[in-house]
Design an enzyme around this catalytic site. Structure first.
Site, PDB file in Angstrom:
ATOM      1  N   HIS A 166      -1.548  23.194   4.471  1.00 24.05           N
ATOM      2  CA  HIS A 166      -0.130  23.469   4.684  1.00 24.05           C
ATOM      3  C   HIS A 166       0.209  23.698   6.152  1.00 24.05           C
ATOM      4  O   HIS A 166       1.142  23.111   6.689  1.00 24.05           O
ATOM      5  CB  HIS A 166       0.310  24.693   3.871  1.00 24.05           C
ATOM      6  CG  HIS A 166       1.730  25.085   4.125  1.00 24.05           C
ATOM      7  ND1 HIS A 166       2.094  26.005   5.097  1.00 24.05           N
ATOM      8  CD2 HIS A 166       2.879  24.666   3.558  1.00 24.05           C
ATOM      9  CE1 HIS A 166       3.408  26.136   5.098  1.00 24.05           C
ATOM     10  NE2 HIS A 166       3.911  25.333   4.179  1.00 24.05           N
TER      11      HIS A 166
ATOM     12  N   HIS B  98       2.584  24.644  -6.975  1.00 27.86           N
ATOM     13  CA  HIS B  98       2.759  24.617  -5.524  1.00 27.86           C
ATOM     14  C   HIS B  98       1.411  24.772  -4.812  1.00 27.86           C
ATOM     15  O   HIS B  98       0.743  25.802  -4.944  1.00 27.86           O
ATOM     16  CB  HIS B  98       3.692  25.761  -5.134  1.00 27.86           C
ATOM     17  CG  HIS B  98       4.054  25.808  -3.697  1.00 27.86           C
ATOM     18  ND1 HIS B  98       3.925  26.948  -2.946  1.00 27.86           N
ATOM     19  CD2 HIS B  98       4.572  24.867  -2.880  1.00 27.86           C
ATOM     20  CE1 HIS B  98       4.348  26.717  -1.709  1.00 27.86           C
ATOM     21  NE2 HIS B  98       4.747  25.456  -1.650  1.00 27.86           N
TER      22      HIS B  98
END
Length: 290
Positions: free
Chosen positions: A82, A40
């Site tokens: 992100h 991730h």
């Protein structure tokens, strides 16, 4: 299979799904029938997220899949980050103190390239930069890894799907070898996933979320995966998703996120998921045997 029939037969699916779909295409690609393990934002428990260092760390751990997030700068460059602002993972407040609220879309690529994206994580990573999508793709390619790419906040960046596909094409990621098993594009926006599918039907796509079983026939027209948070999962839901056939003629897959503990990894693997997205890919790999 129609949604009404699925809704009426969830119990039956629990007993038959393992027989009908004992190993999904994703699991088969991972070997041994175990869920794929996806790093991730790179191996983000061990290196600053979404940086080239996090990709390198995933490769060092022997992890074949990495996930990343794409945003767009003021001058139209795609960068890997992100959040839609730069505060949490860079020193933007120090470098540009008068530019609050420090949104990615308000800075040029050259300005973002000046920022330190590693010191917040630890002194060993001081000077790490926010990579462009091209830089990130090149590093993943260098390690012969595979990519789960998330189109982030598409409502902020009109046309980002087409632009992302263009960069992927320019960097060689839309050739047959990549499309056959090295690239998945996902988003929380169903419209964005649908757009990617319509622009480039050969690209494998995933929807981030847990849509009702009754809505799955619609998603199966443009998404190859339904990728929910692990807390929303059950064996019945996973089996229901996998009972549908996606746009490439294979059962829909389930990649779940974000699982960092061994016990949780073992539990969701028991649900029959096809992939587990994790900040600690070594821990999850050891737990599930992948």
């Amino acid at each position: 299979m129609h949604a009404r029939a699925v809704a009426a037969s969830t119990t039956a699916l629990l007993g038959t799904a393992a027989l009908l779909f004992p190993v999904s295409p994703a699991q088969a690609a991972g070997g041994g029938g175990w869920p794929l393990v996806i790093a991730h934002r790179g191996a983000s428990a061990y290196a600053p997220e979404n940086t080239l260092a996090a990709v390198d760390k995933a490769a060092e751990l022997g992890i074949r899949w990495v996930e990343n997030d794409v945003q767009r700068t003021r001058d139209g460059e795609l960068v890997v980050l992100h959040d839609d602002n730069l505060r949490r993972t860079t020193d933007v407040e120090e470098v540009f103190p008068d530019r609050a609220p420090w949104k990615v879309k308000d800075f040029t690529a050259a300005e973002i390239a000046r920022l330190d994206a590693g010191s917040w994580f630890g002194p060993a990573y001081a000077g790490a930069r926010v990579p462009t999508l091209e830089q990130f793709l090149n590093r993943v390619e260098r390690h012969h890894q595979k990519l789960l790419l998330e189109v982030k906040n598409p409502e902020l960046y009109p046309g980002i799907e087409r632009q992302t596909l263009k960069v992927l094409s320019n960097e060689g990621w839309l050739d047959r070898s990549h499309l056959r098993g090295r690239l998945i594009v996902q988003s929380f926006s169903a419209d964005s996933v649908r757009t990617v599918h319509e622009l480039k039907p050969a690209v494998k796509t995933g929807f981030l979320g847990t849509p009702p079983v009754s809505d799955l026939p619609g998603y199966a027209g443009f998404a190859d995966q339904i990728n929910p948070s692990y807390g929303s999962l059950s064996t019945a839901y996973v089996a229901s998703v996998q009972a549908f056939t996606g746009p490439h003629g294979r059962p829909l897959e389930v990649f779940t996120w974000t699982v960092d503990g061994a016990a949780t990894a073992q539990r969701v693997a028991g649900y029959g998921v096809d992939g587990i997205i994790t900040n600690k890919p070594d821990v999850v790999r050891e737990a599930v045997g992948g």
